[in-house]
Design an enzyme around this catalytic site. Structure first.
Site, PDB file in Angstrom:
ATOM      1  CB  THR A  53      24.384  42.500  59.593  1.00  0.00           C
ATOM      2  OG1 THR A  53      23.887  42.423  58.256  1.00  0.00           O
ATOM      3  CG2 THR A  53      23.385  41.841  60.520  1.00  0.00           C
ATOM      4  CE1 TYR A 139      26.173  44.015  50.289  1.00  0.00           C
ATOM      5  CE2 TYR A 139      27.029  45.125  52.236  1.00  0.00           C
ATOM      6  CZ  TYR A 139      25.987  44.520  51.567  1.00  0.00           C
ATOM      7  OH  TYR A 139      24.761  44.414  52.166  1.00  0.00           O
ATOM      8  CE  LYS A 168      26.307  40.867  51.891  1.00  0.00           C
ATOM      9  NZ  LYS A 168      26.365  41.420  53.280  1.00  0.00           N
ATOM     10  CB  VAL A 210      27.968  37.428  52.710  1.00  0.00           C
ATOM     11  CG1 VAL A 210      28.172  38.254  53.981  1.00  0.00           C
ATOM     12  CG2 VAL A 210      29.314  36.959  52.171  1.00  0.00           C
TER      13      VAL A 210
END
Length: 299
Positions: A53, A139, A168, A210
């Protein structure tokens, strides 16, 4: 409510923070510090910087270092640094530097584009974790990487690599998350990596989020987690329902996550600028949608 997970390292609600740019497209460290402080004051227990992001694929190494250092100095909550790419050697270099920049942990995404077999994914993560004493969050986001991390790989990493402590999960697969928690629940913290799946993942053992919409919904997510952990499941469902417009807003065919989050932050008065190409400026209607979503939260 017994058996409900609580985070052991970084907190419950963490935002994957956008990277502010000025009018010339340069990283704006002052704006990053201001945004980080505002996020902490508005429901975030920790922050993730220089990750997806945050448009990490468009940042130089120096920009990444400067952001990690600036945000870590600006807040007292844990700052987790994105230090990985699809180049293992480069990931090791950035990971080794993270602790000296003030990071409290690192987040490592599955190698993207080159789509290695599972043996390569496992070796990649072991090499990154071996380059630091910081706790590591993996992740798994197959929609972006093109390759899911296999369950047996995750289990070996959690059991055999002491500083790999969290996942995540952006797979959109709560049953698989439940199976993972059942087999390795004492070895790691599960974090929702998709805001809309947070409540389902809470039900199977998630310790935190998250997020992206958590840039502006941190207090609501804190309430959702608190209600669920206290056994007030109906209240948690109500909070989740109130957040559905935010979930729908944050990603569409015309504006993806970083673009939408920045539109909302600009709506709230934060000088975050536009995204860097290949992410274009937001269409005007996205800014209007941001105002409507914010108004609908009843703030």
């Amino acid at each position: 409510m017994t058996g409900v997970s609580t985070p052991r390292h970084w907190g419950t609600v963490m935002s994957a923070m956008v990277t502010p740019f000025d009018g010339a497209g340069r990283v704006d460290l002052d704006a990053a510090r201001d945004l980080a402080r505002w996020l902490v004051a508005n429901g975030n227990d920790g922050l993730v910087v220089t990750a997806t992001t945050g448009e990490v694929s468009t940042l130089t190494d120096d920009e990444r270092r400067n952001l990690v250092r600036a945000v870590s100095e600006a807040v007292i909550v844990p700052v987790v640094a994105g230090t990985s790419s699809n180049d293992t050697a480069h990931s090791i270099q950035l990971t080794r530097e993270a602790q000296g920049l003030g990071a409290a942990g690192i987040i490592a995404v599955g190698p993207y584009y080159n789509r290695p077999p599972q043996a390569g994914i496992e070796a990649h993560f072991r090499a990154i974790a071996g380059a630091t004493k910081l706790p590591v969050m993996l992740y798994d986001v197959p929609g972006r990487t093109g390759r899911r991390i296999a369950e047996d790989v995750l289990l070996r990493l959690f059991r055999e690599v002491p500083n790999i402590v969290a996942l995540k999960d952006a797979t959109g697969d709560p049953p698989a998350a439940a199976a993972l928690v059942a087999q390795a629940g004492e070895h790691f913290d599960l974090y929702s990596g998709d805001d809309a799946y947070t409540l389902p993942l809470l039900a199977v053992g998630a310790a935190g989020l998250v997020g992206t919409t958590s840039h502006w919904t941190g207090p609501q997510f804190q309430r959702m987690f608190a209600a669920f952990r206290a056994g007030r499941v109906a209240e948690a469902r109500e909070v989740h329902a109130s957040l559905i417009p935010s979930f729908r807003f944050v990603n569409s065919d015309e504006a993806v996550y970083s673009m939408c989050v920045k539109a909302m932050m600009r709506t709230l008065g934060h000088a975050v600028g536009d995204c860097r190409l290949p992410l274009p400026p937001c269409p005007p209607n996205v800014e209007q949608q941001a105002r409507e979503v914010w108004k609908g939260l009843g703030r």
